[in-house]
Design a protein around this motif. Structure first.
Motif, mmCIF file in Angstrom:
data_model
loop_
_atom_site.group_PDB
_atom_site.id
_atom_site.type_symbol
_atom_site.label_atom_id
_atom_site.label_comp_id
_atom_site.label_asym_id
_atom_site.label_seq_id
_atom_site.Cartn_x
_atom_site.Cartn_y
_atom_site.Cartn_z
ATOM 1 N N HIS A 15 47.273 24.767 -7.163
ATOM 2 C CA HIS A 15 46.025 25.012 -8.274
ATOM 3 C C HIS A 15 46.462 26.153 -8.871
ATOM 4 O O HIS A 15 46.725 27.388 -8.327
ATOM 5 C CB HIS A 15 44.659 25.508 -7.414
ATOM 6 C CG HIS A 15 43.772 25.669 -8.356
ATOM 7 N ND1 HIS A 15 43.153 24.751 -9.396
ATOM 8 C CD2 HIS A 15 42.913 27.085 -8.555
ATOM 9 C CE1 HIS A 15 41.989 25.594 -10.053
ATOM 10 N NE2 HIS A 15 41.860 26.711 -9.734
ATOM 11 N N GLN A 16 46.577 26.397 -10.197
ATOM 12 C CA GLN A 16 46.881 27.423 -10.968
ATOM 13 C C GLN A 16 45.697 28.360 -11.652
ATOM 14 O O GLN A 16 44.730 27.394 -12.059
ATOM 15 C CB GLN A 16 47.837 27.037 -12.254
ATOM 16 C CG GLN A 16 49.037 26.200 -11.658
ATOM 17 C CD GLN A 16 50.342 27.020 -11.946
ATOM 18 O OE1 GLN A 16 50.481 28.070 -12.445
ATOM 19 N NE2 GLN A 16 51.354 26.436 -11.332
ATOM 20 N N THR A 17 45.623 29.346 -11.470
ATOM 21 C CA THR A 17 44.183 30.271 -11.977
ATOM 22 C C THR A 17 44.762 30.343 -13.402
ATOM 23 O O THR A 17 45.578 30.939 -13.966
ATOM 24 C CB THR A 17 44.167 31.227 -11.059
ATOM 25 O OG1 THR A 17 43.957 30.894 -9.918
ATOM 26 C CG2 THR A 17 42.790 32.076 -11.621
ATOM 27 N N TYR A 18 43.779 30.026 -14.220
ATOM 28 C CA TYR A 18 43.726 30.367 -15.665
ATOM 29 C C TYR A 18 42.781 31.423 -16.038
ATOM 30 O O TYR A 18 41.475 31.453 -15.863
ATOM 31 C CB TYR A 18 43.611 29.114 -16.498
ATOM 32 C CG TYR A 18 43.460 29.401 -17.965
ATOM 33 C CD1 TYR A 18 44.648 29.437 -18.821
ATOM 34 C CD2 TYR A 18 42.202 29.247 -18.660
ATOM 35 C CE1 TYR A 18 44.652 29.903 -20.065
ATOM 36 C CE2 TYR A 18 42.251 29.662 -19.963
ATOM 37 C CZ TYR A 18 43.216 29.965 -20.652
ATOM 38 O OH TYR A 18 43.244 30.043 -22.021
ATOM 39 N N THR A 19 43.105 32.546 -16.560
ATOM 40 C CA THR A 19 42.478 33.518 -17.139
ATOM 41 C C THR A 19 42.583 33.632 -18.697
ATOM 42 O O THR A 19 43.658 34.021 -19.134
ATOM 43 C CB THR A 19 42.791 35.126 -16.448
ATOM 44 O OG1 THR A 19 42.904 34.843 -14.940
ATOM 45 C CG2 THR A 19 41.790 36.068 -16.675
ATOM 46 N N PRO A 20 41.379 33.469 -19.341
ATOM 47 C CA PRO A 20 41.514 33.718 -20.533
ATOM 48 C C PRO A 20 41.631 34.837 -21.340
ATOM 49 O O PRO A 20 41.266 35.704 -20.836
ATOM 50 C CB PRO A 20 40.241 32.916 -21.100
ATOM 51 C CG PRO A 20 39.393 32.986 -20.245
ATOM 52 C CD PRO A 20 40.022 33.121 -18.705
ATOM 53 N N VAL A 21 42.385 34.908 -22.213
ATOM 54 C CA VAL A 21 42.634 36.215 -22.902
ATOM 55 C C VAL A 21 41.817 36.273 -24.128
ATOM 56 O O VAL A 21 42.041 35.184 -25.113
ATOM 57 C CB VAL A 21 44.227 36.383 -23.362
ATOM 58 C CG1 VAL A 21 44.425 37.799 -23.958
ATOM 59 C CG2 VAL A 21 45.168 36.218 -21.899
ATOM 60 N N PRO A 22 40.925 37.355 -24.467
ATOM 61 C CA PRO A 22 40.210 37.282 -25.691
ATOM 62 C C PRO A 22 41.098 37.413 -26.973
ATOM 63 O O PRO A 22 41.924 38.352 -26.697
ATOM 64 C CB PRO A 22 39.126 38.572 -25.345
ATOM 65 C CG PRO A 22 39.729 39.297 -24.311
ATOM 66 C CD PRO A 22 40.805 38.340 -23.422
ATOM 67 N N VAL A 23 40.784 37.052 -27.909
ATOM 68 C CA VAL A 23 41.302 37.143 -29.052
ATOM 69 C C VAL A 23 40.394 37.555 -29.998
ATOM 70 O O VAL A 23 39.297 36.988 -30.237
ATOM 71 C CB VAL A 23 41.916 35.924 -29.610
ATOM 72 C CG1 VAL A 23 42.583 36.039 -31.325
ATOM 73 C CG2 VAL A 23 42.993 35.296 -28.802
#
Length: 105
Positions: free
Chosen positions: A95-103
């Motif tokens: 499982h790969q954790t995805y952390t969104p980066v705000p734009v």
């Protein structure tokens, strides 16, 4: 203006049960397959019937990487009888954790 005393009556059509004339027992044989490496689709089916006896099989590539094979029969009123087997071992990617980066615009 006076209306007539008798009114028309309506009745539904009479149902027709069964089909008249001689009938041949069901008899067929078919198969189909799909194999698309790009999308990963890999499945198919084969079935044949002669009267009340049906024999068939199908296979499908499962999301965990295994191939599920099902061989089945239906003999008269015996119902659907299936034997299910699997090829390969289930594989679960880490499982790969995805952390969104705000734009900000």
């Amino acid at each position: 203006m006076a209306y007539p005393e008798s009114r028309p009556t309506y009745s539904p059509p009479k149902p027709i049960y069964g089909i008249s004339g001689p009938q041949a027992p069901a008899r067929y044989d078919f198969n189909w397959t799909v194999k698309d490496d790009q999308s990963g689709n890999d499945y198919g089916q084969q079935e044949s019937r002669d009267g009340d006896n049906t024999h068939g099989s199908y296979q499908v590539l499962l999301p965990d990487g295994r191939v599920e094979n099902v061989v089945y029969t239906v003999n008269g009123d015996s119902g659907y009888v299936a034997e299910v087997t699997y090829q390969s071992q289930a594989q679960y990617p880490t499982h790969q954790t995805y952390t969104p980066v705000p734009v900000y615009v």
